[in-house]
Design a protein around this motif. Structure first.
Motif, PDB file in Angstrom:
ATOM      1  N   GLU A 174      41.418  41.689  33.482  1.00 52.54           N
ATOM      2  CA  GLU A 174      41.601  41.146  32.209  1.00 52.54           C
ATOM      3  C   GLU A 174      41.866  39.557  32.475  1.00 52.54           C
ATOM      4  OE1 GLU A 174      41.342  42.627  29.197  1.00 52.54           O
ATOM      5  OE2 GLU A 174      41.051  44.504  30.168  1.00 52.54           O
ATOM      6  N   LYS A 175      41.565  38.974  31.459  1.00 54.21           N
ATOM      7  CA  LYS A 175      41.741  37.485  31.538  1.00 54.21           C
ATOM      8  C   LYS A 175      43.025  36.925  31.864  1.00 54.21           C
ATOM      9  CE  LYS A 175      40.750  33.100  28.795  1.00 54.21           C
ATOM     10  NZ  LYS A 175      40.158  32.707  27.730  1.00 54.21           N
ATOM     11  N   GLU A 176      44.359  37.563  31.329  1.00 47.68           N
ATOM     12  CA  GLU A 176      45.501  37.335  31.339  1.00 47.68           C
ATOM     13  C   GLU A 176      46.065  37.473  33.024  1.00 47.68           C
ATOM     14  OE1 GLU A 176      49.004  35.466  30.943  1.00 47.68           O
ATOM     15  OE2 GLU A 176      47.569  35.599  29.348  1.00 47.68           O
ATOM     16  N   ASP A 177      45.352  38.621  33.476  1.00 49.81           N
ATOM     17  CA  ASP A 177      45.568  38.936  35.010  1.00 49.81           C
ATOM     18  C   ASP A 177      45.082  37.880  35.621  1.00 49.81           C
ATOM     19  OD1 ASP A 177      47.136  41.129  34.235  1.00 49.81           O
ATOM     20  OD2 ASP A 177      45.260  42.473  34.289  1.00 49.81           O
ATOM     21  N   ARG A 178      43.849  37.608  35.569  1.00 46.79           N
ATOM     22  CA  ARG A 178      43.042  36.395  36.228  1.00 46.79           C
ATOM     23  C   ARG A 178      43.769  35.117  36.197  1.00 46.79           C
ATOM     24  NH1 ARG A 178      38.322  38.222  33.553  1.00 46.79           N
ATOM     25  NH2 ARG A 178      38.548  36.367  32.487  1.00 46.79           N
ATOM     26  N   LYS A 179      44.594  34.674  35.009  1.00 47.02           N
ATOM     27  CA  LYS A 179      45.155  33.550  34.890  1.00 47.02           C
ATOM     28  C   LYS A 179      46.594  33.596  35.820  1.00 47.02           C
ATOM     29  CE  LYS A 179      47.413  30.579  31.487  1.00 47.02           C
ATOM     30  NZ  LYS A 179      47.749  30.558  30.132  1.00 47.02           N
ATOM     31  N   LYS A 180      47.264  34.870  35.817  1.00 53.23           N
ATOM     32  CA  LYS A 180      48.290  34.913  36.536  1.00 53.23           C
ATOM     33  C   LYS A 180      47.904  34.971  38.076  1.00 53.23           C
ATOM     34  CE  LYS A 180      50.898  37.948  33.409  1.00 53.23           C
ATOM     35  NZ  LYS A 180      51.241  39.223  33.359  1.00 53.23           N
ATOM     36  N   ILE A 181      46.995  35.483  38.489  1.00 56.13           N
ATOM     37  CA  ILE A 181      46.559  35.201  39.860  1.00 56.13           C
ATOM     38  C   ILE A 181      46.242  33.700  40.371  1.00 56.13           C
ATOM     39  CG2 ILE A 181      44.783  36.040  41.648  1.00 56.13           C
ATOM     40  CD1 ILE A 181      44.711  38.730  40.160  1.00 56.13           C
TER      41      ILE A 181
ATOM     42  N   PRO B 151      32.501  40.714  46.931  1.00 55.04           N
ATOM     43  CA  PRO B 151      33.386  41.692  46.304  1.00 55.04           C
ATOM     44  C   PRO B 151      34.873  41.227  45.690  1.00 55.04           C
ATOM     45  CG  PRO B 151      33.407  41.923  48.710  1.00 55.04           C
ATOM     46  CD  PRO B 151      32.275  40.611  48.357  1.00 55.04           C
ATOM     47  N   VAL B 152      35.343  40.185  46.312  1.00 57.16           N
ATOM     48  CA  VAL B 152      36.468  39.498  45.744  1.00 57.16           C
ATOM     49  C   VAL B 152      36.100  38.847  44.294  1.00 57.16           C
ATOM     50  CG1 VAL B 152      38.483  37.758  46.057  1.00 57.16           C
ATOM     51  CG2 VAL B 152      37.603  39.292  47.917  1.00 57.16           C
ATOM     52  N   ARG B 153      35.128  38.143  44.193  1.00 59.36           N
ATOM     53  CA  ARG B 153      34.665  37.597  42.662  1.00 59.36           C
ATOM     54  C   ARG B 153      34.629  38.708  41.976  1.00 59.36           C
ATOM     55  NH1 ARG B 153      31.899  32.785  41.318  1.00 59.36           N
ATOM     56  NH2 ARG B 153      31.619  32.167  43.139  1.00 59.36           N
ATOM     57  N   GLU B 154      33.852  39.670  42.429  1.00 63.67           N
ATOM     58  CA  GLU B 154      33.667  41.032  41.363  1.00 63.67           C
ATOM     59  C   GLU B 154      34.693  41.437  40.995  1.00 63.67           C
ATOM     60  OE1 GLU B 154      30.663  43.127  43.634  1.00 63.67           O
ATOM     61  OE2 GLU B 154      29.534  41.664  43.820  1.00 63.67           O
ATOM     62  N   TRP B 155      35.648  41.715  42.012  1.00 67.32           N
ATOM     63  CA  TRP B 155      37.005  42.310  41.588  1.00 67.32           C
ATOM     64  C   TRP B 155      38.014  41.469  40.653  1.00 67.32           C
ATOM     65  CZ3 TRP B 155      41.854  40.405  42.963  1.00 67.32           C
ATOM     66  CH2 TRP B 155      43.121  41.048  42.626  1.00 67.32           C
ATOM     67  N   LEU B 156      37.841  40.166  40.813  1.00 64.29           N
ATOM     68  CA  LEU B 156      38.681  39.227  39.665  1.00 64.29           C
ATOM     69  C   LEU B 156      37.937  39.244  38.526  1.00 64.29           C
ATOM     70  CD1 LEU B 156      39.385  36.196  42.238  1.00 64.29           C
ATOM     71  CD2 LEU B 156      40.918  37.702  41.070  1.00 64.29           C
ATOM     72  N   LYS B 157      36.688  39.358  38.447  1.00 61.12           N
ATOM     73  CA  LYS B 157      35.912  39.339  37.044  1.00 61.12           C
ATOM     74  C   LYS B 157      36.353  40.532  36.390  1.00 61.12           C
ATOM     75  CE  LYS B 157      31.814  37.272  36.977  1.00 61.12           C
ATOM     76  NZ  LYS B 157      30.463  37.021  37.270  1.00 61.12           N
ATOM     77  N   SER B 158      36.708  41.563  37.124  1.00 60.65           N
ATOM     78  CA  SER B 158      36.648  43.058  36.516  1.00 60.65           C
ATOM     79  C   SER B 158      38.006  42.930  35.708  1.00 60.65           C
ATOM     80  CB  SER B 158      36.482  43.990  37.488  1.00 60.65           C
ATOM     81  OG  SER B 158      37.547  44.219  38.280  1.00 60.65           O
TER      82      SER B 158
END
Length: 54
Positions: free
Chosen positions: A28-35, A19-26
């Motif tokens: 935007e790229k910029e948000d994933r980068k910030k996290i 579930p966490v991987r699926e949430w991260l993949k959902s």
């Protein structure tokens, strides 16, 4: 190809979902980068999150 900066093991449910991987993949790229930047900052400064749960 670049080596990953962080090695991550995601929680896996009994049904095979991550579930966490699926949430991260959902996100935007910029948000994933910030996290990822926040995780790297925390990882380098604290021993408290280096616990592994099995």
């Amino acid at each position: 190809m670049m080596e990953p900066i962080l090695s991550v093991i995601f929680f896996l449910t009994g049904y095979g979902y991550e579930p966490v991987r699926e949430w991260l993949k959902s996100l935007e790229k910029e948000d994933r980068k910030k996290i990822g930047e926040d995780i790297k900052l925390t990882w380098g400064s604290s021993e408290s999150i280096r616990f592994y749960y099995y």
